[in-house]
Write an enzyme that holds these catalytic residues in place. Structure first.
Site, PDB file in Angstrom:
ATOM      1  N   LYS A  40      26.535  78.226  -7.586  1.00 41.19           N
ATOM      2  CA  LYS A  40      25.703  78.549  -8.935  1.00 41.19           C
ATOM      3  C   LYS A  40      26.001  80.165  -9.108  1.00 41.19           C
ATOM      4  CE  LYS A  40      20.713  78.875  -8.367  1.00 41.19           C
ATOM      5  NZ  LYS A  40      19.590  78.562  -7.603  1.00 41.19           N
ATOM      6  N   ARG A  47      12.583  85.655  18.172  1.00 39.42           N
ATOM      7  CA  ARG A  47      12.512  86.289  16.964  1.00 39.42           C
ATOM      8  C   ARG A  47      11.174  86.130  16.313  1.00 39.42           C
ATOM      9  NH1 ARG A  47      18.093  85.098  13.349  1.00 39.42           N
ATOM     10  NH2 ARG A  47      19.307  86.339  14.743  1.00 39.42           N
ATOM     11  N   GLY A  95      27.097  86.888  15.024  1.00 43.23           N
ATOM     12  CA  GLY A  95      28.261  86.361  15.400  1.00 43.23           C
ATOM     13  C   GLY A  95      28.007  84.874  15.578  1.00 43.23           C
ATOM     14  N   ARG A  98      14.782  79.437  15.211  1.00 38.60           N
ATOM     15  CA  ARG A  98      16.343  79.208  15.662  1.00 38.60           C
ATOM     16  C   ARG A  98      16.589  80.469  16.637  1.00 38.60           C
ATOM     17  NH1 ARG A  98      20.988  82.144  12.592  1.00 38.60           N
ATOM     18  NH2 ARG A  98      19.058  83.505  11.712  1.00 38.60           N
ATOM     19  N   GLU A 110      22.236  88.417  21.972  1.00 41.25           N
ATOM     20  CA  GLU A 110      21.222  88.627  21.175  1.00 41.25           C
ATOM     21  C   GLU A 110      19.947  88.136  21.757  1.00 41.25           C
ATOM     22  OE1 GLU A 110      22.050  88.297  17.056  1.00 41.25           O
ATOM     23  OE2 GLU A 110      24.063  87.252  17.394  1.00 41.25           O
ATOM     24  N   GLU A 151      22.177  75.092   6.185  1.00 43.58           N
ATOM     25  CA  GLU A 151      20.547  75.418   6.228  1.00 43.58           C
ATOM     26  C   GLU A 151      19.680  74.824   5.345  1.00 43.58           C
ATOM     27  OE1 GLU A 151      20.548  79.795   6.130  1.00 43.58           O
ATOM     28  OE2 GLU A 151      18.260  79.907   5.751  1.00 43.58           O
ATOM     29  N   HIS A 198      13.799  85.115   6.598  1.00 45.12           N
ATOM     30  CA  HIS A 198      15.578  85.351   7.017  1.00 45.12           C
ATOM     31  C   HIS A 198      16.266  83.888   6.885  1.00 45.12           C
ATOM     32  CE1 HIS A 198      18.966  86.759   8.661  1.00 45.12           C
ATOM     33  NE2 HIS A 198      18.907  86.092   9.938  1.00 45.12           N
ATOM     34  N   ALA A 213      26.332  87.134   7.223  1.00 42.49           N
ATOM     35  CA  ALA A 213      26.225  86.979   8.803  1.00 42.49           C
ATOM     36  C   ALA A 213      26.757  87.991   9.415  1.00 42.49           C
ATOM     37  CB  ALA A 213      26.531  85.694   9.166  1.00 42.49           C
TER      38      ALA A 213
HETATM   39  C1  LIG Z   1      21.726  88.882   6.599  1.00 48.18           C
HETATM   40  C2  LIG Z   1      21.946  87.410   7.212  1.00 48.18           C
HETATM   41  C3  LIG Z   1      22.536  87.559   8.479  1.00 48.18           C
HETATM   42  C4  LIG Z   1      22.938  86.445   9.199  1.00 48.18           C
HETATM   43  N1  LIG Z   1      23.451  86.591  10.366  1.00 48.18           N
HETATM   44  C5  LIG Z   1      23.730  85.579  11.241  1.00 48.18           C
HETATM   45  C6  LIG Z   1      24.600  85.422  12.333  1.00 48.18           C
HETATM   46  O1  LIG Z   1      25.072  86.549  12.798  1.00 48.18           O
HETATM   47  N2  LIG Z   1      24.967  84.222  13.132  1.00 48.18           N
HETATM   48  C7  LIG Z   1      24.567  83.094  12.595  1.00 48.18           C
HETATM   49  O2  LIG Z   1      24.915  82.076  12.996  1.00 48.18           O
HETATM   50  N3  LIG Z   1      23.894  83.074  11.173  1.00 48.18           N
HETATM   51  C8  LIG Z   1      23.513  84.183  10.712  1.00 48.18           C
HETATM   52  N4  LIG Z   1      23.000  83.988   9.661  1.00 48.18           N
HETATM   53  C9  LIG Z   1      22.396  82.915   9.013  1.00 48.18           C
HETATM   54  C10 LIG Z   1      23.560  82.012   8.229  1.00 48.18           C
HETATM   55  O3  LIG Z   1      24.462  82.900   7.606  1.00 48.18           O
HETATM   56  C11 LIG Z   1      23.443  81.128   7.495  1.00 48.18           C
HETATM   57  O4  LIG Z   1      22.482  80.125   8.004  1.00 48.18           O
HETATM   58  C12 LIG Z   1      24.579  80.071   6.898  1.00 48.18           C
HETATM   59  O5  LIG Z   1      25.581  80.936   6.488  1.00 48.18           O
HETATM   60  C13 LIG Z   1      24.257  79.104   5.938  1.00 48.18           C
HETATM   61  O6  LIG Z   1      25.512  78.740   5.537  1.00 48.18           O
HETATM   62  P1  LIG Z   1      25.191  77.460   4.172  1.00 48.18           P
HETATM   63  O7  LIG Z   1      26.552  77.132   4.158  1.00 48.18           O
HETATM   64  O8  LIG Z   1      24.283  76.373   4.655  1.00 48.18           O
HETATM   65  O9  LIG Z   1      24.750  78.257   2.807  1.00 48.18           O
HETATM   66  P2  LIG Z   1      24.872  79.544   2.362  1.00 48.18           P
HETATM   67  O10 LIG Z   1      26.134  80.346   2.857  1.00 48.18           O
HETATM   68  O11 LIG Z   1      23.895  80.283   1.791  1.00 48.18           O
HETATM   69  O12 LIG Z   1      25.412  78.909   0.805  1.00 48.18           O
HETATM   70  C14 LIG Z   1      24.841  78.168   0.084  1.00 48.18           C
HETATM   71  C15 LIG Z   1      25.524  77.994  -1.237  1.00 48.18           C
HETATM   72  O13 LIG Z   1      25.034  77.029  -2.174  1.00 48.18           O
HETATM   73  C16 LIG Z   1      25.016  77.355  -3.625  1.00 48.18           C
HETATM   74  N5  LIG Z   1      23.937  77.014  -4.210  1.00 48.18           N
HETATM   75  C17 LIG Z   1      22.692  76.957  -4.043  1.00 48.18           C
HETATM   76  N6  LIG Z   1      21.688  76.579  -4.778  1.00 48.18           N
HETATM   77  C18 LIG Z   1      22.731  75.668  -5.735  1.00 48.18           C
HETATM   78  C19 LIG Z   1      22.657  75.007  -6.916  1.00 48.18           C
HETATM   79  N7  LIG Z   1      21.467  74.643  -7.326  1.00 48.18           N
HETATM   80  N8  LIG Z   1      23.886  74.643  -7.615  1.00 48.18           N
HETATM   81  C20 LIG Z   1      25.125  74.984  -7.108  1.00 48.18           C
HETATM   82  N9  LIG Z   1      25.147  75.884  -6.151  1.00 48.18           N
HETATM   83  C21 LIG Z   1      24.094  76.144  -5.388  1.00 48.18           C
HETATM   84  C22 LIG Z   1      24.986  79.096  -3.439  1.00 48.18           C
HETATM   85  O14 LIG Z   1      25.718  79.566  -4.568  1.00 48.18           O
HETATM   86  C23 LIG Z   1      26.147  79.131  -2.237  1.00 48.18           C
HETATM   87  O15 LIG Z   1      27.385  78.974  -2.580  1.00 48.18           O
HETATM   88  C24 LIG Z   1      22.536  85.233   8.871  1.00 48.18           C
HETATM   89  C25 LIG Z   1      22.000  85.085   7.671  1.00 48.18           C
HETATM   90  C26 LIG Z   1      21.662  86.094   6.825  1.00 48.18           C
HETATM   91  C27 LIG Z   1      21.143  86.085   5.254  1.00 48.18           C
END
Ligand SMILES: Cc1cc2nc3c(=O)[nH]c(=O)nc-3n(C[C@H](O)[C@H](O)[C@H](O)COP(=O)(O)OP(=O)(O)OC[C@H]3O[C@@H](n4cnc5c(N)ncnc54)[C@H](O)[C@@H]3O)c2cc1C
Length: 433
Positions: A36, A269, A50, A365, A113, A354, A330, A47
């Site tokens: 989106k 956490r 790590g 987590r 961590e 997620e 978070h 992230a």
């Molecule tokens: C600041 C931060 C630091 C973090 N650090 C760590 C870490 O060190 N280690 C770790 O293991 N995890 C960490 N996490 C958690 C981890 O990054 C996420 O849980 C993980 O990357 C989620 O991946 P995902 O593919 O599920 O979703 P995301 O990477 O969030 O991607 C979601 C995707 O869905 C799309 N989307 C959403 N709704 C729609 C819709 N209606 N239509 C079309 N597209 C849509 C978005 O545009 C995006 O492309 C961190 C998270 C944050 C925010």
């Protein structure tokens, strides 16, 4: 103009889970990925800390126990076992796609961590997510069977009873189209966008959850929302900036308003968040302090370049100033209930990352388990989809009612309200138990 009809799989989301799934689909499967927002606007890019890995067989029991203890023993044990057992394979896969982790003299370095009893986290400076996600994205962009559309939003699912037949999409030009496709994968991230203070991108508003609720797809533990104990306290509007747990893992300490330590910085956490809120209440302050002057690594700037730079932008020199920190939303442990192959309770509908709840995280987590969990269960979804021939073809136009999407602004607002209300309802229900 892309013809959105000729695909075998629709993947909603271009974070690590969606990308890894696409990379593990056979070349013969035609995959459409949508996001989106822009391609680099996923939480996966953010992230910092790590990604966990089973360092050696000797660490299995401790890693398993750490994950369960952090999750208050509400984790699904078979999911945790699969995640840990698959971790070395996933790291080898990441290396195959060009991901680079910190090394010394050629050997991988491990950091630690909160709530981990041993260092078992691989990292790339303090931008591990960017390193992993950008390399996966580059690899996906080379695949001729995968098409990626930016600024294309999942609006609804096309359902025929308990069978998913496709999706309704809002295209980049604003038009609304039905897409009939044999399998839909929801890889649309967390729910930070429904909170006022969150480390997540604001466009992550739990859209898939709202659709799951609408179409009777089972959810699990959606009141389990993780608050990160340490984000930068700032007057600037927008996303809360995370001060990674690995900073505390490397020796940073938390201080009250008088500069006294008040807790064990490496508590899980949820417990640490409670301690911080308690201290803020006692001190009558809007944040506590984090001192990075006790960090043990020789070059703080080199180890945490993004954090040092962001603090500098706020006028904070981490070498001599304390950093003001406050908890913020978070991570989302709950989600759309899935089995070990990432299948939801609706036929031909999968959920990964997620958005999904496979039970790995239980009630809370363990740090750096989410990238790993996302990758492991995305690959399992790809395997499951590939096993079955795409027999689910239909273009039954009666499933698509364009009048339902005439006021999309209101439609999306109602979806967000529905998710917020359900999280509160579940929380109240649990409190009454
Ligand atoms: C600041 C931060 C630091 C973090 N650090 C760590 C870490 O060190 N280690 C770790 O293991 N995890 C960490 N996490 C958690 C981890 O990054 C996420 O849980 C993980 O990357 C989620 O991946 P995902 O593919 O599920 O979703 P995301 O990477 O969030 O991607 C979601 C995707 O869905 C799309 N989307 C959403 N709704 C729609 C819709 N209606 N239509 C079309 N597209 C849509 C978005 O545009 C995006 O492309 C961190 C998270 C944050 C925010």
């Amino acid at each position: 103009m892309v013809n959105v009809q000729n695909y075998d799989v629709l993947v909603v989301g271009t974070g690590v889970s969606g990308l890894f799934l696409a990379l593990h689909m056979p070349e013969t499967a035609r995959v459409l990925m949508i996001t989106k927002a822009d391609l680099d606007e996923s939480d996966s890019f953010l992230a910092q800390g790590g990604i966990c890995v089973l360092k050696s067989e000797d660490d299995y029991d401790a890693y398993f126990e750490d994950t369960l203890r952090a999750g208050h023993y509400e984790n699904r044990r078979d999911s945790v076992d699969i995640m840990i057992r698959s971790s070395q394979h996933v790291i080898r896969e990441l290396a195959r796609f060009g991901v680079d982790f910190a090394r010394k003299d050629g050997e991988l370095l491990f950091t630690r961590e909160g709530a981990h009893s041993a260092p078992r986290i691989l990292y790339h400076d303090d931008c591990t997510g960017k390193e992993i996600t950008s390399k996966l994205l580059t690899s996906v962009q080379k695949l001729s069977n995968v098409t990626i559309l930016e600024h294309t939003t999942l609006v609804d699912l096309l359902c025929d009873g308990n069978c998913c037949r496709g999706a309704v999409l809002q295209m980049a030009d604003g038009s609304v189209k039905p897409l009939y496709v044999p399998n839909v994968v929801l890889a649309s991230g967390g729910v930070g966008g429904v909170y006022e203070h969150s480390t997540n991108f604001p466009h992550l508003t739990g859209d898939a959850l709202a659709l799951a609720m609408k179409h009777g797809v089972e959810l699990e533990n959606i009141d389990y929302v993780q608050i990160h104990p340490t984000t930068l306290y700032s007057q600037r509007p927008g996303r809360s900036f995370l001060i990674s747990e690995s900073v505390r893992g490397e020796g940073a300490v938390l201080l009250d308003k008088n500069g006294n330590r008040f807790t064990n910085e490496l508590l899980p956490r949820d417990l640490l968040t409670q301690k911080i809120y308690k201290q803020m209440k006692k001190d009558g302050t809007r944040h506590v302090w984090l001192s990075m002057q006790t960090v043990r690594c020789p070059d703080v700037e080199k180890r945490f370049p993004t954090i040092c730079e962001r603090c500098r932008e706020e006028g904070i020199d981490v070498h001599k100033d304390w950093v003001p920190v406050v908890p913020a939303q978070h991570y989302f442990m709950g989600g759309i209930h899935v089995n070990l192959s990432s299948k939801t309770t609706m036929e031909h509908l999968y959920a990964v990352g997620e958005t999904a709840c496979n039970g790995v995280h239980g009630a809370n987590r363990l740090a750096s388990n989410s990238l790993l969990e996302s990758l492991v269960f995305a690959e399992r979804a790809a395997a499951d989809i590939s096993l079955h021939e795409p027999k689910n073809n239909t273009s039954d136009s009666s499933l698509f009612d364009p009048t339902a999407y005439e006021n999309l602004t209101q439609y999306f607002a109602d979806n967000i309200s529905a998710v917020q209300a359900e999280i509160v309802r579940q929380k109240q229900r649990r409190a009454q138990k």
